[in-house]
Write a protein that holds these residues in place. Structure first.
Motif, PDB file in Angstrom:
ATOM      1  N   ASN A 162       0.526   6.017 -23.439  1.00  0.00           N
ATOM      2  CA  ASN A 162       0.674   4.937 -24.153  1.00  0.00           C
ATOM      3  C   ASN A 162       0.851   3.531 -23.243  1.00  0.00           C
ATOM      4  N   ARG A 221      -3.079   3.057 -22.939  1.00  0.00           N
ATOM      5  CA  ARG A 221      -3.824   2.225 -24.140  1.00  0.00           C
ATOM      6  C   ARG A 221      -3.070   0.903 -24.593  1.00  0.00           C
ATOM      7  N   LEU A 222      -1.820   0.483 -23.939  1.00  0.00           N
ATOM      8  CA  LEU A 222      -1.445  -0.976 -24.231  1.00  0.00           C
ATOM      9  C   LEU A 222      -2.316  -1.771 -23.243  1.00  0.00           C
ATOM     10  N   THR A 234      -5.235  -1.387 -22.203  1.00  0.00           N
ATOM     11  CA  THR A 234      -6.829  -1.409 -22.536  1.00  0.00           C
ATOM     12  C   THR A 234      -6.911  -2.187 -23.743  1.00  0.00           C
ATOM     13  N   ARG A 235      -5.768  -2.528 -24.515  1.00  0.00           N
ATOM     14  CA  ARG A 235      -6.188  -3.345 -25.506  1.00  0.00           C
ATOM     15  C   ARG A 235      -6.728  -4.829 -25.516  1.00  0.00           C
ATOM     16  N   ARG A 292      -3.961  -8.660 -29.319  1.00  0.00           N
ATOM     17  CA  ARG A 292      -3.770  -7.652 -30.272  1.00  0.00           C
ATOM     18  C   ARG A 292      -2.765  -6.711 -29.838  1.00  0.00           C
TER      19      ARG A 292
END
Length: 137
Positions: free
Chosen positions: A125, A128-129, A131-132, A136
């Motif tokens: 997680n 993922r955060l 790579t945003r 966004r």
């Protein structure tokens, strides 16, 4: 992106592998609880220091390019070696498996496995955060 290349995920993967192997050994002990002369086994405790040392020596050591090549002992799965436990509760037929002890070991392994999975999910997680795209959420 290859998660195996990230040291944190490589360590988590080896920890999960160790815990799976330990659960297999404990299940073997439980399944042989009525086998005459059977002595329970356990794995050596998991050591991050041993894993780091093995990873460093593998990185600086010789590459294994053929299936017949031998690896150094430090590259082989350190810490995953079956050891016999010494127990005072041996039955008349020579079996020394204590089901209560095995269930405690299984519970400990399961709790550690759940903790490692939770840490793995939190790390995913976080990636993922990171790579945003900006803005966004």
């Amino acid at each position: 992106m290859d998660l195996a290349g990230i040291p944190l995920f490589a360590m988590l993967r080896s920890r999960l592998g160790y815990l799976s192997e330990r659960e297999r050994v404990i299940a073997e002990n439980v399944s042989n609880s009525d086998t005459p002369g059977y002595r329970p086994h356990d794995l050596k405790p998991f050591s991050f220091e041993a894993r780091v040392t093995a990873a460093m020596s593998a990185a600086s050591g010789q590459a294994v390019t053929q299936p017949g090549h031998m690896t150094s002992p430090s590259v082989r799965r350190p810490g995953v070696k079956s050891t016999r436990t010494h127990d005072s509760e041996t039955t008349l037929d020579g079996n020394s498996v204590v089901l209560e002890d095995e269930m405690l070991k299984m519970t400990d392994a399961r709790m550690n496995y759940d903790a490692a999975i939770g840490f793995y999910q939190k790390s995913i997680n976080m990636l993922r955060l990171a790579t945003r795209p900006p803005g966004r959420g």
